[in-house]
Structures are given as C-alpha cells and as structure tokens.
Write a protein that holds these residues in place. Structure first.
Motif, PDB file in Angstrom:
ATOM      1  N   ALA A  86      15.596  -0.352   2.902  1.00 23.03           N
ATOM      2  CA  ALA A  86      15.255   1.074   2.829  1.00 23.03           C
ATOM      3  C   ALA A  86      16.331   1.901   3.518  1.00 23.03           C
ATOM      4  O   ALA A  86      16.742   2.956   3.011  1.00 23.03           O
ATOM      5  N   GLY A 105       4.829  -0.579  -7.992  1.00 24.01           N
ATOM      6  CA  GLY A 105       5.716  -1.614  -7.494  1.00 24.01           C
ATOM      7  C   GLY A 105       5.570  -2.935  -8.218  1.00 24.01           C
ATOM      8  O   GLY A 105       6.270  -3.897  -7.907  1.00 24.01           O
ATOM      9  N   TYR A 126       7.256  -1.180  10.283  1.00 24.63           N
ATOM     10  CA  TYR A 126       7.766  -0.772   8.964  1.00 24.63           C
ATOM     11  C   TYR A 126       7.524   0.715   8.716  1.00 24.63           C
ATOM     12  O   TYR A 126       8.443   1.449   8.318  1.00 24.63           O
ATOM     13  N   ASN A 149       8.772  -4.406   0.147  1.00 23.57           N
ATOM     14  CA  ASN A 149       7.651  -3.999   0.985  1.00 23.57           C
ATOM     15  C   ASN A 149       7.590  -4.733   2.311  1.00 23.57           C
ATOM     16  O   ASN A 149       6.656  -4.521   3.087  1.00 23.57           O
ATOM     17  N   GLN A 195      -1.382  -2.236   0.980  1.00 24.62           N
ATOM     18  CA  GLN A 195      -1.269  -2.342  -0.473  1.00 24.62           C
ATOM     19  C   GLN A 195      -2.491  -3.086  -1.005  1.00 24.62           C
ATOM     20  O   GLN A 195      -2.714  -4.251  -0.683  1.00 24.62           O
ATOM     21  N   GLU A 200      13.378   1.505  -6.015  1.00 25.11           N
ATOM     22  CA  GLU A 200      12.427   0.608  -5.345  1.00 25.11           C
ATOM     23  C   GLU A 200      13.037  -0.039  -4.110  1.00 25.11           C
ATOM     24  O   GLU A 200      14.233  -0.383  -4.101  1.00 25.11           O
ATOM     25  N   THR A 212       3.844   5.259  -0.501  1.00 20.40           N
ATOM     26  CA  THR A 212       3.378   3.952  -0.079  1.00 20.40           C
ATOM     27  C   THR A 212       1.897   3.983   0.241  1.00 20.40           C
ATOM     28  O   THR A 212       1.369   5.011   0.670  1.00 20.40           O
ATOM     29  N   ARG A 256       7.595   1.120  -3.259  1.00 23.76           N
ATOM     30  CA  ARG A 256       7.676  -0.189  -2.603  1.00 23.76           C
ATOM     31  C   ARG A 256       7.231  -1.287  -3.562  1.00 23.76           C
ATOM     32  O   ARG A 256       6.300  -1.107  -4.343  1.00 23.76           O
ATOM     33  N   THR A 257       7.872  -2.435  -3.478  1.00 14.54           N
ATOM     34  CA  THR A 257       7.428  -3.603  -4.222  1.00 14.54           C
ATOM     35  C   THR A 257       5.945  -3.865  -3.935  1.00 14.54           C
ATOM     36  O   THR A 257       5.510  -3.770  -2.784  1.00 14.54           O
TER      37      THR A 257
END
Length: 406
Positions: A178, A152, A210, A172, A198, A169, A194, A136-137
């Motif tokens: 996705a 990310g 999410y 997020n 984050q 990638e 993930t 993920r970013t």
C-alpha cells in the motif's frame, strides 16, 4: 431451460425451485421451513439480524408507521420524522457525531454512494485527476457497478464487461505494498475502501497495525479512507461500528444490514464534518438520490431496532458471544476437527481444510444454517443467541464434521 419465475441471487440459475429450503417463519434465533424442520440461524439471515426474528417492538413500530405514513420521498422540499431521527441516532453512535447521513436501501447502494462522495470531494477540492479508488484483496462491497468494480475477489468482477475505471488493488495482509502504491500514485488516489473485518471474503480480521497504516497513508497523501461497515456495524464487533473496535476513524463509512436487523431494507453513508463542510460550501444542488432514500417505514424500523440493540445491551453482548464462539472453535481445533479459526465479537469462521460446502449441507440437515466460503464455515448469529444455543451449534458442528470427514 428453467421454468422458475424467480431468479435467486448467487445461485445456479437452472436449479429447480422445488429443491430450495423454503423458510416460512422465524422466532428468536430459530427458523422453520415449510416441512416443519427447525434451524438455528447461525448466519443471522445474511450477517444482519442482530435482534433475532419476530421482535415485537420493531414489528409494532413498522405497523404503527404503516398506519400513519407508509412512504413518501425525501427529495427537496420534503422530509419525514423517522428519516431525521434514524440519521441522528446513527451518527450519534458513530465516530462522526457531527457528520451527516445519506440514506439508501442497500449496502450496494451505500457503497456506490460513498465512491461518488469520495470522487466529488476531490473534484470540489480542485483535484480533478484524483479519481483512483484502492481496493483490498478479498474485500466485498456489494454488486452495483461501483461495488463490483472495487471487489477484491476476481470472481465477482468477471463476466460483466468493462467496469468502473481507475481502480487499483492492494494486498489485505501487508501494508508495505500500500505504501508503494501511494508512493507511485498518491497524487491521483481519491480513496481507499475497506471492511473493518472482511466478511464475504472469508471473515478476515486485519493484521495488527494495518488500519493505522492505511489511515496514515490516506492522511499524508490527501486521500479519503472509507470503511464499509455493512456487516460490521451495529454491534457485530463489540462496538457500535468496526472503526471504533479498531480505533481508526474513517472519513466516510457505509452501513446497512444491522441498522434494521433486516426487518425492512435500509442503508446509508456517514460523512465526517470536514467533508460535510466542503459539500455545503455553496448552494449547488446535490445531484444524487434514490426513490426510497429516507423511506419512513424503513426508517421507523431502524429507530426501533437501534433502540432494542441499546436497551438489550447487544453491543456488549457481542463480546461475550465472541468468547463462547472462540471457546468452541478452540476445542474443535484441539480435537483435530478443524485446521484454524478466526474472528472477533459476533463474527467468526473456521477453516476445515477442504471445500466446506458438503459440511455446510450436513450442518443444515442437523438444523444449523451457516455459510461456506471456500474451505471455511462462517458464523454470524443474532446477538440475542444464548450460551445454550451456541453449545447446540458446536455439538451439531462436531457431528457434521465427523460425518463429512475424508
């Protein structure tokens, strides 16, 4: 040219060692440098010191283990009691109480192990082409080759040459890309990795729904979901693990940092019973391990630390800390001192609308240690912090913000 012997991580290598703040002691949430200056540790060392500094229970457990057995490997046919005990304690508090635990020394080792587990599982299933890892970013997953590859943040990946192949990638903040990625590459995706929140990427909670979406995509397409719980684990989000806070069960999760509150390095990976069953299906030797996997002194520290977290009610305490931190951040926003804030439990960040390094330095001079991440200041105090100490943080933050206002 620098004459320093020590290379500091995440530093400008030409910086003179004499310009660093040399910490010499710690007690509770307070640290003292060699000049006698005292600081509130509002970052818990580096997102990890849940029980604070100088806890006698953990120190005594470490000393007792050192007197009995300092170290020995756990490669077959050897084992030791603290390694067995800490593994049981971790899995019993997780979403996989019947899973299995691999022990390592750092979050970076744990992440690389988890990536190898994910690919090995797919190989064992006969899906030899299923090797893609999805990141993920803004995700952060340590600095070994595998973890660097699934970072990310581009700055962490640049300048090292070729990294691990088969990494894609997704954003997020939106589940639709996705879904599109799985529609295109679903038969080749081994796993998605993930963090629940984050951390080093800026303290970014997931959008509503999410993780449920990621879980569904992985399940429907035969991929594994890996949660990197290195920062979020052991009470930081108000549950033992972030997956519990968000109500989503990963297939694999990593842990480190808070498992010993950093008193001695320890880390690991927990796999579900389904994965364990697959890995146990034949007598082939498991060809992975570290010299210090199951280090008895580190594991004794983990056993004692988890006992302190539980007996002191620190998992529940994180929710209260979150309420107090949000209250202070809300007041600063209302006064126009910060632009926004975000977080959960004992991990928060505020966006000050400009590069935060100058304010971080001013905050440090006022006796509070925090971390600057772009325009944000991050907060992750020990879970023993008092309401009075939280109040002191915000009094000094207000002063630091005013001193550095444009």
């Amino acid at each position: 040219m620098s004459n320093n012997a020590l290379i500091h991580p995440y530093s400008v290598l030409s910086r003179d060692e004499n310009t660093y703040v040399r910490i010499v002691s710690g007690n509770g949430v307070k640290l003292t440098d060699e000049a006698g200056n005292e600081y509130i540790d509002a970052l818990a060392s580096l997102w990890l010191c849940q029980i604070g500094h100088g806890n006698r229970t953990v120190i005594d457990a470490i000393n007792a283990q050192l007197e009995q057995l300092q170290t020995y490997n756990t490669f077959e046919p050897f084992s030791n009691g603290p390694a067995v005990e800490v593994a049981e304690m971790v899995r019993a508090r997780s979403q996989h109480p019947d899973g299995r635990v691999f022990l390592a020394c750092s979050g970076s080792e744990a992440v690389d192990t988890a990536l190898k587990f994910a690919r090995r599982v797919q190989q064992r299933k006969g899906d030899t082409d299923r090797q893609i890892i999805v990141r993920r970013t803004a995700g952060y997953h340590g600095v070994n080759v595998g973890g660097t590859s699934v970072q990310g943040g581009a700055a962490y990946r640049e300048g090292w040459g070729d990294l691990m192949p088969h990494v894609l990638e997704i954003p997020n903040d939106d589940i639709e890309p996705a879904a599109q990625l799985f529609a295109t590459h679903g038969e080749r995706i081994a796993a998605v990795i993930t963090e629940p929140i984050q951390g080093a990427g800026g303290v970014i909670p997931p959008p509503t729904g999410y993780f449920e979406g990621l879980r569904r995509l992985c399940t429907d397409n035969g991929a594994l979901l890996i949660f990197d719980e290195v920062i979020c684990g052991f009470g930081r989000t108000g549950s033992w693990f972030g997956g519990q806070t968000f109500g989503v069960k990963p297939d694999i999760f990593t842990f480190a940092k808070g498992v010993t509150s950093g008193y001695i390095p320890l880390a690991g990976v927990v796999v579900s019973r389904d994965i364990a069953d697959l890995l146990e299906a034949d007598e082939a030797k498991f060809m992975h391990g570290y010299t210090y996997s199951g280090h008895p002194t580190a594991c004794a520290a983990g056993v004692a630390n988890l006992g302190v977290i539980e007996s002191a009610g620190l998992v529940e305490r994180a929710t209260h800390i979150g309420e107090k931190l949000e209250e202070g951040l809300r007041a600063l926003q209302a006064d126009g001192m910060i632009e926004s804030y975000r977080g959960l439990g004992g991990i928060w960040a505020c966006d000050i609308g400009r590069d935060a390094a100058e304010t971080r330095d001013a905050f440090l001079k006022r006796g509070v240690i925090t971390r600057a991440i772009g325009n944000a200041l991050a907060f992750c105090p020990p879970l023993i912090i008092t309401d009075e100490e939280i109040g002191q943080i915000f009094d000094r933050l207000d002063d630091a913000l005013r001193a550095t206002a444009a």
